[in-house]
Design an enzyme around this catalytic site. Structure first.
Site, PDB file in Angstrom:
ATOM      1  CE  LYS A  80      14.452   3.608 -39.478  1.00  0.00           C
ATOM      2  NZ  LYS A  80      14.301   5.026 -39.099  1.00  0.00           N
ATOM      3  CB  SER A 155      14.941   5.086 -35.222  1.00  0.00           C
ATOM      4  OG  SER A 155      14.479   5.719 -36.410  1.00  0.00           O
ATOM      5  CB  SER A 179      15.604   8.609 -37.154  1.00  0.00           C
ATOM      6  OG  SER A 179      15.172   8.458 -35.839  1.00  0.00           O
TER       7      SER A 179
END
Ligand code: GLN
Length: 488
Positions: A80, A155, A179
């Site tokens: 990420k 997210s 997330s």
């Protein structure tokens, strides 16, 4: 060996194939780089670095040849874009950090590298990890591989989309209010948020420091056990990381479920839960019962206050953490300004997107003199009550099970004009962050639109082994985690 599209590829099978020399890391990495390019329409990656990936793969092949491989040697993964990566852009999904190149690796990145993993690149995400749909990224929305008109969740949406589409075998994510788990749920994957303090936050760009935890997004619970074993552990550079031995998470995977007690929070099966999601969760519970678990009803009376509590505490911490992006030290700086005040104002207004600005405003307000007691202090008290509820519940059960998210993946654009309905996505997930407990999402079926449904397991502090054990036994006796999107 060739990488098949028919069945999902796991870290354990890739590791065996590499060790047995059925394929090289360079071949494997090249294959994944090609896949990433073929699926660029998903917008799952912000940065891909083929040269660096292939160089790491060559090194991995050398260490396999010399008989010295680590647990993930030669396996490509994606990070990420919230994790600092030395020499590679780290944007956090923001214009503010569009050109930022970190001089160091985050601990999570460093540990996975040391274990031999090859970094393919950095995945798309909601700006500063604020969001539930990945529509808040400066680099554009990500599509869900199960239906490209739908969101992958957020997210960590880019990480989940990449693993679901088979363009990365596994990925890292972070979870402040859901997330990792919610995108895993929307994309048919296994996603684990560890106990607060289990994984170092060093080099992970801070959103809400008392809630943020990093964890793996994988195909299977076994793969999550492999990755967590590498990511977890004490780090003196993170004062909140806990000095506690890391168990062998794979060792307990096959333990029997006989005699285990699962708590079912009445509040998680109330109105607001989509009926198809509820039905799939019920079926999963029946399966677990047939595998030997006992279920008891429990109460988490304050859990539904999790949303207001979280949406005061997280923005409050974010407003403080994001104060460092002032246009002076690093990050985006506006071109035209008359004085220092205007430099701050313009840089922050132009560099941050609307959701991040909203959170900074809410957080600053909640922390300001005169409102602090009414909002921030109140939310902290609520947070304690939520944690106490869990403590009482765990006196009666070993783990708590329910849905991960109230619905399956929604359409891109469906909630962008209504922040509160977006926030309600976290209704079942953010209590685990507020209490600091470990929680995991696994696939438990598809709805009538062929979209994945997630089952959430919440454990007691540092009981990741048990969560992974139950998830693994569930996956041995079901095939939900083997389902793959057909449209990609
Ligand atoms: N949806 C939540 C938020 O927008 C959770 C985000 C997260 O876990 N990073 O804050």
């Amino acid at each position: 060996m060739t990488i098949s599209n028919a069945s999902p590829v796991t870290l354990s099978t890739l590791s065996a194939a590499l060790h047995n020399r059925e394929l090289s890391s360079v071949e494997l990495t090249t294959d994944y780089l090609n896949r990433i390019e073929r699926h660029s329409d998903l917008n799952a990656f912000i940065t891909v670095d083929p040269d660096s990936a292939l160089k790491q793969a060559e090194e991995a092949d050398r260490s396999i040849a010399t008989g010295n491989p680590g647990p993930m040697t030669g396996i490509p993964i994606a990070h990420k874009d919230i994790f600092c990566t030395q020499g590679m852009a780290t944007t956090c999904g923001s214009k503010m950090l569009e050109k930022y190149i970190s001089p160091y690796d985050a601990t999570v990145v460093e540990r996975l590298k040391q274990a031999g993993a090859v970094t393919l690149g950095k995945t798309n995400m909601d700006e500063f990890a604020m969001g539930s749909s990945n529509e808040n990224s400066f680099f554009g929305a990500v599509s869900n591989p199960w239906d490209k008109n739908r969101v992958p969740g957020g997210s960590s949406g880019g990480s989940a989309a990449a693993v679901a589409a088979g363009i990365s075998p596994a990925a890292t994510g972070t979870d402040t209010g859901g997330s990792i788990r919610q995108p895993a749920s929307f994309c048919g994957l296994t996603g684990l948020k560890p106990t607060y303090g289990r994984v170092s936050r060093w080099g992970m760009i801070a959103f809400a420091s008392s809630l943020d935890q990093a964890g793996p997004i994988t195909r299977t619970a076994e793969d999550a056990a492999i990755m967590l074993g590498i990511m977890a552990g004490f780090d003196q550079r993170d004062s909140t990381s806990v000095e506690r031995a890391v168990p062998d998470y794979r060792a307990a995977l096959d333990d029997s479920l006989d005699g285990l007690t699962i708590g079912l929070p009445r509040e998680y099966f109330d109105q607001g839960l989509d009926s198809e999601v509820g039905d799939a969760v019920e079926r999963a519970l029946h399966q677990l019962q047939s595998q030997g678990v006992r279920t008891v009803e429990i109460e988490l009376p304050n859990s539904m206050l999790g949303i207001p509590c979280y949406y005061v505490i997280a923005p409050a911490e974010a407003s403080s953490n994001l104060a460092r992006f002032d246009g002076v030290r690093y990050g985006y700086r506006a071109d035209n300004y008359q004085d220092l005040n205007e430099l701050y104002c313009r840089s922050r207004t132009e560099g941050f997107g609307p959701e991040v600005r909203r959170r900074i405003m809410i957080g600053t307000y909640a922390l300001s003199a005169g409102y602090y007691d009414a909002y921030y202090l109140k939310a902290q008290k609520l947070r304690r009550l939520i944690a106490n509820d869990f403590e009482q519940a765990f006196a009666h059960c070993d783990l708590i099970v329910g849905p991960t998210a109230p619905t399956t993946a929604f359409r891109i654009g469906a909630k962008t004009h209504d922040p509160v309905s977006m926030y309600l996505n976290d209704i079942y997930t953010n209590a685990a962050n507020l209490a600091g407990l470990p929680a995991l999402s696994i696939p438990c079926g598809l709805d009538s639109q062929n979209l994945p449904i997630g089952l959430q397991l919440v454990g007691n502090y540092f009981d990741e082994s048990r969560l992974l054990n139950v998830a693994h036994r569930f996956q041995i006796e079901s095939d939900h985690h083997l389902q793959q999107p057909t449209k990609v």
